[in-house]
Design a protein around this motif. Structure first.
Motif, PDB file in Angstrom:
ATOM      1  N   ALA A  31     -28.036  -9.128 -91.910  1.00 58.48           N
ATOM      2  CA  ALA A  31     -28.394  -8.585 -90.597  1.00 58.48           C
ATOM      3  C   ALA A  31     -29.857  -8.875 -90.289  1.00 58.48           C
ATOM      4  O   ALA A  31     -30.675  -9.071 -91.199  1.00 58.48           O
ATOM      5  CB  ALA A  31     -28.136  -7.082 -90.572  1.00 58.48           C
ATOM      6  N   ASP A  32     -30.196  -8.891 -89.010  1.00 61.12           N
ATOM      7  CA  ASP A  32     -31.577  -9.114 -88.594  1.00 61.12           C
ATOM      8  C   ASP A  32     -32.477  -8.027 -89.168  1.00 61.12           C
ATOM      9  O   ASP A  32     -32.045  -6.879 -89.344  1.00 61.12           O
ATOM     10  CB  ASP A  32     -31.685  -9.111 -87.068  1.00 61.12           C
ATOM     11  CG  ASP A  32     -31.008 -10.325 -86.437  1.00 61.12           C
ATOM     12  OD1 ASP A  32     -30.846 -11.329 -87.147  1.00 61.12           O
ATOM     13  OD2 ASP A  32     -30.637 -10.244 -85.250  1.00 61.12           O
ATOM     14  N   GLY A 744     -34.539  -8.863 -94.029  1.00 64.06           N
ATOM     15  CA  GLY A 744     -33.546  -9.756 -93.476  1.00 64.06           C
ATOM     16  C   GLY A 744     -33.488 -11.059 -94.256  1.00 64.06           C
ATOM     17  O   GLY A 744     -34.286 -11.301 -95.174  1.00 64.06           O
TER      18      GLY A 744
END
Length: 931
Positions: A31-32, A744
């Motif tokens: 995920a970011d 991330g």
């Protein structure tokens, strides 16, 4: 930095350093990244999914009150939690004293003269005790380990799993009936005091019976109970083990908690783990150090009797300071209050006509309620209280430091509502007939040393903690450039959640509907770690790297056995590997075959082929560290993996150096079948002075059925548990979870690239002063470099240890000394250090080289040089006449060392040999320090 080493970008550097054959093709699918505020908000949301309750499940885990002065000034203080294992004792005197306090506390409470500086958890400590008795028993060499049927279930499971791998018999017995029920030879007996049901027994008779049969005896004892119950050593036991968790360490959903082990006189050289002792420095002053360091597993390797190379230092320090703060009288008052509540509960339920399983509890009452036990537990849960379901017909209730009369009234009400009687709470002082048996009551003093009597107020305690932390060098003061033991930033935002009550006060055996947030966090972390490493499944259970190694090897063993390959028992291990690799292989029931190292530091391909040919059909696995222990990306790693796979063996890739791989290469994709990861290295859980650690094990799909099972429910099978609780040291997992979320995929990759840059920069900057021993493609190293001092030593006599001690005068912790090659220093700058700190280290090393040259050119004698007389204490430069061949300024302000923030070590160079010859492993008399 890139310009200096001749690369235009971080990506270009990584492309050159990392072999193309292993580079991952796609960026990490994570995920970011989140901001710190967003991560904390996510953690708050997860925490809210957990349900806090009054925890009366017991079974080795108890709620406790962590004094705020200890929580804020140890558990949450980077001066304590960012410290490294005290292998450089001159800069570790504070944490060593705290650990010595822990040992002294354990020795006094158990009545045994030697205790170690903690183990990982109670279950693995019980297993270590069984192995200890097997090797230390001089009377009975082969035979069974008998185990009290009152043992904690999770301890029995871990012990049975360990016994299955090593091929010895474990038999449970009812010790009330004596040992005649087992006729064969007995190596050792393990007893539990109090038992899991809460029963307290006079164990002296069965201990004598066991010893008459030539057996050794271990008692797994609750430390708090030993303030009221006779010490195991005074009842005749050879060994005592247990947990110090209830001495101020939160439940943490199962860990990390400091276990302990104490043994009788003459048995110290077989004791697993670390042992703090007292020696003297070069001025004759008392000084602490790790004693008997030849027992360390990286030295003993395949001859090791344990794979323990770490401890739970931070938690042992909390527990020791809990004892220092309360003192013996305070601990006894807490125990009496706990015992009073248990007696009150027993009397109340007995008065209602219920059948008690025993009538002399310390803290736990077990009640027989045929076919209604689950209903009682459910009724208590409705009142916010968790009780222990002991089968279908009994309920266990454990009192602790946080128990109140209101809670007791609610417990009685839950029984009354379910079983149909009028609830009435009997006061403790009216609970006659439930007192501890006279034969087991403690009459002897304990914790008589002044340290346990001097710090009653918070002011005194605060100043004591500050005094000790000021004696140490930790990451909050300076770069710790240790190769092979990544010491990098433990961001405050990552640390923040671990002491939140919604995470810290959850019992490991709490109902699943109360642990939704915990399990969601853990599942998410396991999934992210699988993505990062390229494996299919991850188990977070192993609570140290050594236990991750063991879990991985047990999975390989189980896989071969499941396939009928019973002859596969050879584990190939390169000569350069971490020493715990060989020890773990032995504990997994494998035979170690060492593979030679080639001239360039890689695995010797010819020797590997020869060892494979010499063991047809017997290769179980190879264990390799990647990048290698020499700090280099071996270009032939796929060839090594293929060669072992062709034999039918499995490939174990030690994840100790994963800080050089994340985002660039995935061991699960370039040939690995299993790896353990060190969350206390690559994923930012702090070392804490030598623990906590977390060593998850990651596997390909075919090994997933053999990942560790839940020790609380395990009843045999190939999913052998290696820790007491399902998720091991869960309490520190929010740190790594937060690290991954903050970074991330792109951030993690950049961190790896930056680690490569820092190591190559330091290597290149120091190349004309200290050659780097091993390099790979283009003269590059991975995330660490080995500085070779052997030629300098030959010319000058100055050793790598002299350099390590002299670095203290510059305000630095030393790099890794003499591993993996004697006469060298292994440096890992990490991605966390900025250019200014790297240059400060480089400047210090260059200044030291100038001092080496002065010795080599006969400008100063070695024995009279600042190198051999380092480190320099404040006392050494202010007392008496200065008659040394160099100035005071050179002694304590060498190079560009700052005057304003100078770190002075509290002691000079410590005499290690003296400490081992004159082993003192408890607090020395206060008079020793009066001068």
């Amino acid at each position: 930095m890139l310009d200096y080493i001749g690369h235009e970008s971080l990506s270009a550097l990584a492309d050159k350093a990392v072999p193309k054959a292993i580079r991952q093709e796609q960026p990490l699918a994570l995920a970011d990244p989140l901001t710190e505020a967003e991560v904390l908000a996510e953690l708050r949301a997860l925490a809210k999914k957990n349900t806090t309750a009054v925890q009366m499940i017991g079974q080795g885990y108890y709620d406790t009150i962590t004094p705020p002065v200890l929580r804020r000034n140890i558990l949450e203080d980077p001066a304590w939690y960012t410290a490294y294992t005290p292998y450089q004792p001159e800069i570790s005197q504070g944490r060593l004293e705290a650990l010595l306090n822990f040992q002294t506390m354990v020795q006094d409470l158990t009545g045994l003269p030697i205790a170690n500086a903690s183990l990982l958890d109670e279950a693995s400590a019980v297993a270590e005790a069984a192995l200890f008795m097997r090797r230390a028993n001089k009377k009975v060499k082969e035979g069974a380990i008998l185990v009290d049927e009152e043992i904690l279930p999770q301890s029995l499971a871990v012990l049975e799993g360990r016994a299955e791998g090593l091929g010895f018999e474990v038999k449970t017995v009812n010790v009330a009936h004596g040992l005649s029920q087992f006729e064969g030879p007995v190596v050792g007996l393990v007893l539990q005091q109090p038992g899991v049901s809460g029963v307290v027994r006079d164990l002296s008779g069965v201990i004598k019976e066991a010893k008459d049969r030539g057996a050794m005896v271990t008692v797994a004892a609750d430390l708090l109970s030993l303030t009221l119950i006779e010490a195991p050593g005074l009842q005749g036991a050879d060994v005592a083990v247990g947990s110090a968790q209830r001495f101020g360490v939160p439940l943490f959903f199962g860990g990390p908690h400091a276990a302990y082990m104490a043994v009788g006189k003459g048995l110290e050289r077989s004791l697993p783990g670390r042992l703090v002792g007292v020696s003297k420095d070069d001025a004759g002053q008392p000084a602490y150090r790790l004693a008997l360091q030849t027992r360390e597993q990286h030295i003993r390797r395949e001859k090791a009797t344990s794979n323990i190379c770490t401890a739970q230092a931070l938690l042992a320090i909390v527990a020791s300071m809990y004892a220092v703060y309360h003192g013996p009288a305070g601990l006894k008052r807490i125990a009496q209050r706990v015992n009073g509540h248990a007696r009150s509960l027993a009397a109340s339920l007995d008065a209602a006509g219920l059948e008690l399983v025993h009538d002399a509890p310390f803290d736990t009452v077990t009640v027989s309620v045929p076919r209604r036990a689950a209903d009682v537990v459910a009724a208590a849960k409705e009142r916010g209280i968790n009780l222990r379901l002991a089968g279908t017909d009994a309920v266990g209730i454990s009192c602790d430091e946080t128990t109140t009369e209101a809670v007791l009234a609610d417990v009685v009400a839950a029984f009354a509502e379910t079983l149909g009687f009028e609830a009435q709470l009997v006061a403790a002082d009216a609970a006659e007939g439930f007192e501890l048996p006279e034969a087991v009551r403690r009459e002897t003093d304990f914790m008589t040393h002044p340290v346990f009597h001097q710090h009653r107020s918070e002011t005194q305690m605060l100043r004591y903690l500050r005094k000790l932390s000021d004696r140490d060098l930790a990451l909050d003061r300076t770069m710790i450039p240790l190769g092979s033991c990544t010491m990098k930033l433990n961001a405050t935002a990552e640390m923040e959640a671990i002491s939140w009550p919604e995470f810290a006060t959850i019992h490991p055996f709490a109902p699943d509907d109360q642990t939704v947030g915990w399990r969601e966090l853990i599942a998410g972390l396991e999934e992210d770690l699988a993505t990062i490493t390229g494996y299919d499944r991850v188990s977070i259970q192993p609570n140290a790297g050594s236990q991750g190694e063991l879990a991985g090897l047990l999975a390989i063993r189980s896989y071969h056995l499941a396939n009928g390959d019973t002859e596969r028992d050879v584990c190939l291990i390169p000569a350069s590997a971490h020493g715990t690799n060989a020890a773990s292989a032995v504990l997994a029931g494998m035979r170690v075959v060492v593979v030679a190292t080639a001239q360039d530091g890689t695995i010797d391909a010819d020797d590997l082929a020869a060892k494979i040919e010499a063991n047809p059909g017997k290769i179980a696995a190879i264990m390799i560290t990647y990048p290698s222990t020499h700090g280099v990306y071996d270009g032939d790693v796929r060839d090594v993996c293929d060669a072992v796979h062709e034999t039918g063996g499995q490939v174990y890739i030690d994840g100790a150096n994963l800080n050089a791989l994340v985002g660039l290469a995935q061991p699960g994709r370039f040939g690995g079948d299993v790896s353990h990861l060190n969350l206390h290295k690559t994923f930012c859980i702090p070392h804490g002075g030598g623990g906590p650690g977390v060593g998850p094990v990651a596997v390909r799909e075919h090994l997933a059925p053999y990942l560790p099972g839940d020790a609380n429910t395990w009843r045999g099978g190939r999913d052998v548990p290696v820790a007491a609780s399902r998720f091991g040291s869960a309490g520190v997992l929010p740190i790594s979870w937060a690290y991954v979320k903050l970074m991330g995929g792109a951030g993690l990759t950049k961190a790896t690239q930056s680690a490569l840059l820092a190591a190559n920069y330091v290597s290149r900057r120091l190349s004309e002063h200290y050659p780097t021993l091993y390099t790979g493609e283009g003269g590059l190293v991975a995330h660490e470099c080995i500085l070779d001092l052997r030629e300098l030593t030959a010319k000058s006599g100055v050793t790598a240890e002299d350099v390590a001690k002299r670095l203290i005068d510059f305000g630095f912790h030393a790099p890794t000394l003499a591993f993996p090659v004697a006469g060298t220093l292994m440096v890992e700058p990490t991605e966390s250090e900025d250019l200014g700190e790297l240059e400060r280290f480089v400047d210090a090393m260059i200044a030291i080289r100038e001092e080496i040259d002065a010795v080599a050119h006969n400008e100063i004698a070695l024995d009279a040089s600042p190198l051999r007389l380092a480190p320099h204490t404040a006392r050494s430069v202010v007392e008496g006449e200065w008659d040394r061949a160099y100035s005071r300024e050179q002694a304590v302000f060498p190079g560009s060392t700052t005057r304003q923030d100078k770190y002075f070590p509290p002691v000079g160079r410590i005499d290690g040999a003296n400490g081992d010859r004159n082993l003192v492993c408890s607090c020395p008399p206060i008079e020793d320090f009066e001068n």
